[in-house]
Design an enzyme around this catalytic site. Structure first.
Site, PDB file in Angstrom:
ATOM      1  N   LYS A  56       0.829  -1.220   0.000  1.00 41.77           N
ATOM      2  CA  LYS A  56       0.000   0.000   0.000  1.00 41.77           C
ATOM      3  C   LYS A  56       0.863   1.269   0.000  1.00 41.77           C
ATOM      4  O   LYS A  56       0.417   2.327  -0.420  1.00 41.77           O
ATOM      5  CB  LYS A  56      -0.925   0.028   1.217  1.00 41.77           C
ATOM      6  CG  LYS A  56      -1.690  -1.276   1.506  1.00 41.77           C
ATOM      7  CD  LYS A  56      -2.838  -1.504   0.557  1.00 41.77           C
ATOM      8  CE  LYS A  56      -3.451  -2.868   0.698  1.00 41.77           C
ATOM      9  NZ  LYS A  56      -4.555  -2.984   1.587  1.00 41.77           N
ATOM     10  N   ASP A  57       2.097   1.150   0.499  1.00 41.25           N
ATOM     11  CA  ASP A  57       2.969   2.329   0.570  1.00 41.25           C
ATOM     12  C   ASP A  57       3.235   2.934  -0.801  1.00 41.25           C
ATOM     13  O   ASP A  57       3.417   4.143  -0.921  1.00 41.25           O
ATOM     14  CB  ASP A  57       4.326   1.953   1.184  1.00 41.25           C
ATOM     15  CG  ASP A  57       4.227   1.652   2.674  1.00 41.25           C
ATOM     16  OD1 ASP A  57       3.394   2.275   3.354  1.00 41.25           O
ATOM     17  OD2 ASP A  57       4.994   0.790   3.152  1.00 41.25           O
TER      18      ASP A  57
END
Length: 491
Positions: A112-113
């Site tokens: 998700k980063d």
């Protein structure tokens, strides 16, 4: 004005990409899409010569046409300047006869980063253009929450509220969220599962009372989940990046097709790959890899989407999802942008918990998408066997993608590794035959087996104070959000 985005459920309302980013979800409940997406054809030769950051600007410039190139360059520089531990951002590693795309080298050790370092930058630009403030509401099954909190921490003119299912995320995921610092962040455990929380968050975006409270303070309610187009499009970049690395390593020739295996619950990660395919990425097959909550496997096999089933809590909690929001976007594109058809399916899902698509549409989807699932016992077996055979450690999500990709006939196969094994150290150790009851000790112990040390953000968790202790009911979410808007945005 570049009014190119519209709702999956209504083709009449056209908006710009900046509007789509700060709105997150359409007022009719649909998701924002660009109908002419397939007309955007990216140049693979260019992509293979550029850095990750250059490719991010190049790809996003096509998809977010009302952002200037300078705005995008600044956003990308801020997002990827020094936040990832690997200079490649998403390095590719050969494990057995499968290529593993490591997406977990960002600040919170999850895929998700890649998007959630960039979304706050895009959001800030979009808000500035509209003279607006924003409150991000996000339901998380484990990883999105921390990545969104870290991305939006103390970002000007924004606040963020994250809801996670109480006792249904890993201990490390829990500690990552509840220790989050920041003047503009709020974290709640909710009594229920991820689907309950996500369904309520979608309701809150459209709730007239809450919108009225927000309007009083010139605040937009928006999302950091992959229902937000600004969260989805940065993920397209790493599909092209994997392709670039295979070309540059001499594994394939430019133009050759490759396949991808993607562990997914919400269908967002694999949808980003499909967007890449529409824009010229040469793909043979996408494998949708699921855990014991295999609602997507059943859909891709039968054409029937049915969430009326037992919700199973697994060791791959980020995939513990029965309502795969982004599937709506796939249905939109494969039905030739038939918003009425999509709306009919989504209405049926809301009313009965299921819908069925026509046989010809299923066949069309199956020509590009295949699927498979494994349960917890099998997942641990894969982690153990992979370690024995290759000395590589996979987390319980990546192991599912790896196994489904390994079992497929297509090669070359790229499987997406979506989280660091350190986030699930106890289960990973258990899978390789080592017991450790304490989650923090487990991370230390895992260092004896893994190639890399515990990521800094995870190693320090044990020493951080717990700042967010509230656990609320689903019915309390609306009032708590209203209270937080008044607390955060009052002059």
């Amino acid at each position: 004005m570049h009014e190119v985005y519209e709702s999956t459920r209504n083709r009449d309302r056209k908006i710009t990409s900046k509007q789509a980013i700060f709105e997150g979800i359409s007022p009719d409940g649909g998701l924002y899409v660009w109908p002419e997406l397939a007309q955007v054809q990216l140049d693979l030769t260019t992509i293979c010569k550029q850095s990750y950051q250059e490719n991010a600007v190049y790809i996003l410039h096509h998809l977010l046409p009302d952002f200037t190139k300078e705005e995008l360059e600044q956003c990308v520089a801020n997002a990827y300047g020094n936040t990832f531990s690997s200079p490649d951002i998403t390095p590719l590693r050969k494990v057995g006869d499968v290529y593993v795309l490591e997406l977990f080298h960002g600040p919170t050790s999850a895929f998700k980063d890649v998007a959630l370092t960039l979304l706050p930058q895009l959001m800030s630009v979009a808000l500035r253009s509209a003279h607006q403030k924003a409150l991000i509401l996000t339901a998380t099954s484990g990883d999105t929450g921390k990545a969104a909190l870290a991305g939006f921490q103390d970002v000007k003119d924004t606040g963020i509220v994250v809801f996670y299912p109480d006792h249904k995320v890993s201990q490390v995921q829990y500690r990552q969220m509840v220790t989050q610092r920041g003047k503009n962040v709020k974290v709640y455990g909710v009594k229920g599962n991820f689907d309950d929380a996500q369904s309520k968050v979608k309701e809150l975006f459209l709730d007239p009372d809450l919108r009225e409270v927000a309007a009083k303070y010139h605040v937009r309610l928006t999302s950091a989940n992959s229902i937000n187009i600004g969260r989805l499009v940065p993920q397209i970049v790493y599909y092209f990046e994997a392709y670039k690395q295979l070309v540059n390593q001499g594994v394939i020739q430019l133009g050759d097709k490759i396949s991808y295996s993607v562990p997914t619950g919400n269908f967002g990660d694999v949808l980003a790959g499909y967007y890449g395919y529409l824009m010229g990425l040469p793909v043979e097959k996408f494998y949708v890899a699921s855990n014991a909550n295999h609602v997507l496997t059943d859909f891709l096999t039968t054409g029937i989407y049915d969430r009326n089933r037992e919700f199973i809590q697994t060791i791959s909690p980020s995939m513990d999802i029965l309502i795969s929001s982004n599937l709506e976007r796939l249905l939109y594109y494969v039905s030739n942008c038939d918003a009425d058809f999509v709306k009919g399916c989504m209405d049926e899902l809301a009313q009965t918990g299921k819908y069925q698509i026509p046989a010809d549409l299923l066949k069309k989807i199956q020509s590009l998408f295949d699927c498979g699932y494994i349960d917890d016992v099998q997942t641990k077996a894969v982690i153990g066997k992979t370690y024995q055979e290759t000395n590589e450690i996979l987390d319980p999500h990546s192991a599912i993608g790896y196994e489904i990709g390994k079992a497929a006939k297509e090669r070359p196969m790229v499987t997406l590794a979506t989280a660091s094994p350190y986030k699930f150290a106890q289960d990973v150790l258990d899978a390789i035959g080592v017991k450790e009851a304490d989650p923090m000790q487990a991370m230390k112990k895992l260092e004896d087996y893994a190639h890399e040390k515990t990521p800094k953000g995870l190693a320090e968790l044990n020493d951080l104070p717990i700042l967010h202790k509230d656990v609320i009911s689903i019915d309390d979410m609306k009032q708590d959000v209203a209270n937080y808007i008044e607390e955060l945005f009052h002059d």
